[in-house]
Design a protein around this motif. Structure first.
Motif, PDB file in Angstrom:
ATOM      1  N   SER A   1      33.531  49.391 -18.863  1.00 26.74           N
ATOM      2  CA  SER A   1      33.337  48.333 -19.861  1.00 26.74           C
ATOM      3  C   SER A   1      31.949  48.372 -20.490  1.00 26.74           C
ATOM      4  O   SER A   1      31.786  47.977 -21.650  1.00 26.74           O
ATOM      5  CB  SER A   1      33.582  46.962 -19.235  1.00 26.74           C
ATOM      6  OG  SER A   1      32.647  46.686 -18.202  1.00 26.74           O
ATOM      7  N   GLU A   2      30.947  48.845 -19.762  1.00 23.58           N
ATOM      8  CA  GLU A   2      29.601  48.929 -20.332  1.00 23.58           C
ATOM      9  C   GLU A   2      29.404  50.174 -21.195  1.00 23.58           C
ATOM     10  O   GLU A   2      28.389  50.283 -21.883  1.00 23.58           O
ATOM     11  CB  GLU A   2      28.563  48.896 -19.209  1.00 23.58           C
ATOM     12  CG  GLU A   2      28.536  47.568 -18.478  1.00 23.58           C
ATOM     13  CD  GLU A   2      27.649  47.593 -17.252  1.00 23.58           C
ATOM     14  OE1 GLU A   2      26.580  46.966 -17.277  1.00 23.58           O
ATOM     15  OE2 GLU A   2      28.021  48.248 -16.258  1.00 23.58           O
ATOM     16  N   ARG A   3      30.357  51.084 -21.143  1.00 25.37           N
ATOM     17  CA  ARG A   3      30.364  52.294 -21.987  1.00 25.37           C
ATOM     18  C   ARG A   3      29.048  53.075 -21.887  1.00 25.37           C
ATOM     19  O   ARG A   3      28.625  53.732 -22.835  1.00 25.37           O
ATOM     20  CB  ARG A   3      30.658  51.914 -23.450  1.00 25.37           C
ATOM     21  CG  ARG A   3      31.943  51.162 -23.605  1.00 25.37           C
ATOM     22  CD  ARG A   3      32.462  50.978 -25.001  1.00 25.37           C
ATOM     23  NE  ARG A   3      31.554  50.766 -26.073  1.00 25.37           N
ATOM     24  CZ  ARG A   3      31.806  50.010 -27.131  1.00 25.37           C
ATOM     25  NH1 ARG A   3      32.948  49.351 -27.205  1.00 25.37           N
ATOM     26  NH2 ARG A   3      30.947  49.898 -28.113  1.00 25.37           N
ATOM     27  N   SER A   4      28.423  53.017 -20.737  1.00 24.31           N
ATOM     28  CA  SER A   4      27.086  53.588 -20.552  1.00 24.31           C
ATOM     29  C   SER A   4      27.154  54.860 -19.735  1.00 24.31           C
ATOM     30  O   SER A   4      27.670  54.863 -18.612  1.00 24.31           O
ATOM     31  CB  SER A   4      26.191  52.562 -19.846  1.00 24.31           C
ATOM     32  OG  SER A   4      25.034  53.171 -19.321  1.00 24.31           O
ATOM     33  N   ALA A   5      26.610  55.942 -20.271  1.00 29.21           N
ATOM     34  CA  ALA A   5      26.512  57.181 -19.502  1.00 29.21           C
ATOM     35  C   ALA A   5      25.607  56.996 -18.296  1.00 29.21           C
ATOM     36  O   ALA A   5      25.892  57.489 -17.196  1.00 29.21           O
ATOM     37  CB  ALA A   5      25.984  58.306 -20.393  1.00 29.21           C
ATOM     38  N   ASN A   6      24.517  56.270 -18.475  1.00 29.73           N
ATOM     39  CA  ASN A   6      23.565  56.057 -17.394  1.00 29.73           C
ATOM     40  C   ASN A   6      24.228  55.376 -16.196  1.00 29.73           C
ATOM     41  O   ASN A   6      24.108  55.830 -15.051  1.00 29.73           O
ATOM     42  CB  ASN A   6      22.402  55.207 -17.909  1.00 29.73           C
ATOM     43  CG  ASN A   6      21.385  54.901 -16.828  1.00 29.73           C
ATOM     44  OD1 ASN A   6      20.993  55.775 -16.072  1.00 29.73           O
ATOM     45  ND2 ASN A   6      20.963  53.649 -16.746  1.00 29.73           N
ATOM     46  N   TYR A   7      24.934  54.287 -16.450  1.00 30.57           N
ATOM     47  CA  TYR A   7      25.522  53.542 -15.335  1.00 30.57           C
ATOM     48  C   TYR A   7      26.788  54.203 -14.798  1.00 30.57           C
ATOM     49  O   TYR A   7      27.122  54.032 -13.618  1.00 30.57           O
ATOM     50  CB  TYR A   7      25.760  52.088 -15.743  1.00 30.57           C
ATOM     51  CG  TYR A   7      24.457  51.340 -15.864  1.00 30.57           C
ATOM     52  CD1 TYR A   7      23.750  50.976 -14.723  1.00 30.57           C
ATOM     53  CD2 TYR A   7      23.895  51.049 -17.102  1.00 30.57           C
ATOM     54  CE1 TYR A   7      22.532  50.319 -14.818  1.00 30.57           C
ATOM     55  CE2 TYR A   7      22.684  50.396 -17.210  1.00 30.57           C
ATOM     56  CZ  TYR A   7      21.998  50.036 -16.061  1.00 30.57           C
ATOM     57  OH  TYR A   7      20.783  49.403 -16.156  1.00 30.57           O
ATOM     58  N   ALA A   8      27.489  54.962 -15.628  1.00 25.45           N
ATOM     59  CA  ALA A   8      28.626  55.728 -15.111  1.00 25.45           C
ATOM     60  C   ALA A   8      28.139  56.783 -14.131  1.00 25.45           C
ATOM     61  O   ALA A   8      28.690  56.946 -13.037  1.00 25.45           O
ATOM     62  CB  ALA A   8      29.392  56.376 -16.260  1.00 25.45           C
ATOM     63  N   ALA A   9      27.086  57.514 -14.515  1.00 27.72           N
ATOM     64  CA  ALA A   9      26.599  58.624 -13.691  1.00 27.72           C
ATOM     65  C   ALA A   9      25.865  58.156 -12.441  1.00 27.72           C
ATOM     66  O   ALA A   9      25.999  58.751 -11.373  1.00 27.72           O
ATOM     67  CB  ALA A   9      25.687  59.523 -14.519  1.00 27.72           C
ATOM     68  N   HIS A  10      25.079  57.082 -12.579  1.00 22.95           N
ATOM     69  CA  HIS A  10      24.223  56.662 -11.472  1.00 22.95           C
ATOM     70  C   HIS A  10      24.829  55.574 -10.588  1.00 22.95           C
ATOM     71  O   HIS A  10      24.389  55.390  -9.455  1.00 22.95           O
ATOM     72  CB  HIS A  10      22.876  56.161 -11.999  1.00 22.95           C
ATOM     73  CG  HIS A  10      21.981  57.255 -12.500  1.00 22.95           C
ATOM     74  ND1 HIS A  10      21.597  58.310 -11.712  1.00 22.95           N
ATOM     75  CD2 HIS A  10      21.400  57.458 -13.708  1.00 22.95           C
ATOM     76  CE1 HIS A  10      20.802  59.117 -12.403  1.00 22.95           C
ATOM     77  NE2 HIS A  10      20.670  58.628 -13.613  1.00 22.95           N
ATOM     78  N   VAL A  11      25.825  54.834 -11.097  1.00 22.86           N
ATOM     79  CA  VAL A  11      26.335  53.691 -10.336  1.00 22.86           C
ATOM     80  C   VAL A  11      27.850  53.741 -10.150  1.00 22.86           C
ATOM     81  O   VAL A  11      28.349  53.908  -9.039  1.00 22.86           O
ATOM     82  CB  VAL A  11      25.916  52.357 -10.992  1.00 22.86           C
ATOM     83  CG1 VAL A  11      26.364  51.185 -10.119  1.00 22.86           C
ATOM     84  CG2 VAL A  11      24.421  52.298 -11.207  1.00 22.86           C
ATOM     85  N   SER A  12      28.595  53.592 -11.245  1.00 24.65           N
ATOM     86  CA  SER A  12      30.043  53.395 -11.103  1.00 24.65           C
ATOM     87  C   SER A  12      30.733  54.597 -10.466  1.00 24.65           C
ATOM     88  O   SER A  12      31.490  54.448  -9.495  1.00 24.65           O
ATOM     89  CB  SER A  12      30.668  53.078 -12.468  1.00 24.65           C
ATOM     90  OG  SER A  12      30.187  51.842 -12.959  1.00 24.65           O
TER      91      SER A  12
END
Length: 572
Positions: free
Chosen positions: A187-198
């Motif tokens: 939902s946040e459509r973020s590469a940063n948070y996909a790679a580092h968190v989700s």
């Protein structure tokens, strides 16, 4: 049959860990002053991994153990009475502490099986984890990805210190459903948070809980990310709802996820992405610990597939289109949240860039359209339609109002009315109760994405207002055929121009189909980027930097712009 191992990959991971851990071991007794708790925990994890790994220069090193204990004492000192960690913008934050506890628990797994020399390290890690458990068990979050980071910490705690309450809490969070859409974007459509968190959190949860659906979610996100990888080895972020929407994001943090899924599934396209993610070298000190915790990562990759070209993708949920060929890579974006929410806000997709074009060393980083309409900011499409294959229309209509006197039954003798936001500004004028005289301005941009670039047809209708199309090129080249106006800015009025960088170029041709002649280089009042009042009222801006070329005028206008990627003809 024995499974071949990728020894060079493991050695590269060990070298990356050693670059971070060796100086710490050399100063093993030096107290780390002012180091954030998340960094302290990651250092401990790296030191323990280096101690455990036969490929590390610190394998079996007592100095690595001493350094780990020094950092653990600092980490315990940063732990408050609640078990959460002090420091950072988010006060008493369960999710921020979860990041640290995840590393603490991984370090505990590595230390617990390492023999008597790590007994004190193991005990200190257990004490830290135990002190944090209560607050993480009951704590809340404030962003979507925090849920999965917190769940991962609870699952890791259960892995080392079994407690059914931890799993019950994880199931409570997971019952909300993973926030991944039909296209494979979180939902946040973020590469940063996909790679580092989700992605890493869901992979851990899939392993601990035996949840194949969580593993499938990660695979879907990685599959979609393949189409967001740009020729410069970064991942597209213009559609992100987080801080990375204005910055390039490297592919490297995706390395362990592409590698693991390629090995598990045999996907040749994931193997290609894993090799691309490692192409610039392995610099992540944490990767060594991951190879010890997940030995599958050490296996050899399946044979990679060549990149499929040409390639087209339209992500309808994010309203993002990409076309890649051997000549050019273009990205078209019409998915801003600003037209609907009428504000610039953390957590919204606000970037006004609607087109990018990569042509080897010549890169058009951003195409934006400024309009001088009630200071409402640059063009951000409220709608994106696919008209045909690789042909799209972006549309936005802005409306502002002049307000008439209040009806008699809404007037107050004392003149005291509530403070109301009318979408453009706030005032004590009871705006909803007043008749309105509206002024509208509509912008339509039709774009054909081609193998060698893009064709734009820009239609600006409504009252006579200034507008400026801004083309921001990546430094390294210089516009030829445009008029310099200073401060890294150029003006294009008629005739073609070329942006050359190295052996590559992007050629631009414009034509006015309707409207006044384009503004010349003397019209600095027109040829400029205006971020809009949401930024300027607080002294801010979202302006780009680089070599900026402006095409502008006083609308209404209909303008065509042809962008072509290529290489200059050799001189004979």
């Amino acid at each position: 049959m024995s499974i071949p191992l990728d020894h060079e990959f493991v050695r590269a991971a060990a070298r990356a860990a050693d670059r971070a851990a060796t100086p710490l071991a050399a100063g093993a007794d030096e107290e780390p002053t002012g180091v954030p708790h998340r960094v302290l925990a990651r250092r401990v994890k790296t030191l323990v991994a280096a101690y455990r790994s036969p490929d590390s220069a610190l394998h079996g090193s007592s100095r690595a153990v001493a350094a780990a204990m020094t950092h653990l004492r600092a980490l315990q000192a940063a732990q408050t009475l609640t078990g959460l960690f002090a420091g950072g913008d988010n006060v008493q934050s369960p999710p921020d502490s979860a990041f640290t506890v995840n590393d603490v628990c991984d370090a505990h797994v590595l230390a617990a099986g390492a023999g008597p020399e790590l007994r004190d390290v193991t005990a200190a890690l257990a004490e830290i984890a135990d002190a944090a458990t209560g607050s993480l068990l009951t704590g809340g979050v404030h962003t979507p990805n925090h849920r999965w980071e917190l769940c991962a910490a609870l699952a890791r705690l259960h892995r080392s210190f079994p407690d059914d309450r931890l799993l019950d809490r994880v199931e409570e969070w997971l019952a909300e459903g993973v926030d991944i859409d039909a296209e494979g974007l979180y939902s946040e459509r973020s590469a940063n948070y996909a790679a580092h968190v989700s992605n890493p959190s869901l992979l851990l949860l899939a392993e601990v809980l035996g949840r194949a659906d969580l593993l499938a979610a990660v695979e879907r996100n990685l599959a979609t990310t393949l189409d967001l990888i740009r020729p410069d080895g970064t991942v597209e972020t213009v559609h992100s709802r987080r801080q990375d929407q204005y910055h390039p994001f490297p592919l490297a943090p995706y390395l362990p996820h592409y590698r693991l899924l390629a090995i598990r599934t045999g996907r040749a396209d994931f193997a290609r992405a894993a090799l691309l993610a490692a192409a610039g070298g392995i610099d992540d000190p944490d990767l060594l610990a991951q190879t010890l915790l997940t030995p599958e990562l050490c296996r050899a990759l399946p044979a990679p597939a060549p990149e499929p070209l040409p390639r087209d993708r339209y992500l309808t949920t994010a309203r993002l289109a990409a076309r890649a060929s051997a000549t050019a890579h273009s990205v078209l974006y019409g998915g801003s949240d600003v037209p609907e929410h009428r504000r610039i806000r953390s957590g919204l997709a606000c970037n006004p860039t609607f087109l990018r074009l990569f042509a080897g060393d010549a890169v058009l980083d951003a195409v934006r359209l400024s309009r001088g309409f009630f200071d409402l900011g640059p063009f951000r499409a409220a709608d994106m339609q696919q008209l045909a294959d690789n042909r799209y229309r972006l549309t936005e209509t802005l409306t502002a109002a002049y307000y008439q006197p209040l009806p008699m039954d809404r007037r107050r003798v004392d003149g005291s009315y509530g403070l109301v936001d009318e979408g453009r500004f706030s005032a004590a004028m009871a705006f909803p109760d007043r008749p309105r005289d509206e002024v509208s301005h509509t912008t339509r941009v039709e774009v054909d994405l081609r193998d060698d670039g893009a064709d734009l047809r820009i239609d600006i209708s409504g009252p006579r207002v200034p507008w400026a199309l801004e083309l921001t090129f990546r430094p390294g080249g210089e516009p030829e055929g445009a008029v310099p106006v200073g401060d890294g800015r150029w003006c294009l009025t008629n005739g073609p121009m070329t942006y050359r960088a190295g052996a590559d170029e992007i050629r631009i041709e414009t034509a006015v189909e309707a409207g006044e002649p384009l503004a010349g280089p003397d019209r600095s009042d027109v040829l400029r980027y205006d971020p809009g009042q949401d930024h300027t009222v607080v002294g801010g801006t979202d302006a780009t930097t680089g070599n900026r070329v402006y095409i502008g005028g006083l609308g209404p206008h209909t303008l065509t712009v042809a962008l072509r990627a290529g290489r200059p003809a050799p001189v004979v």
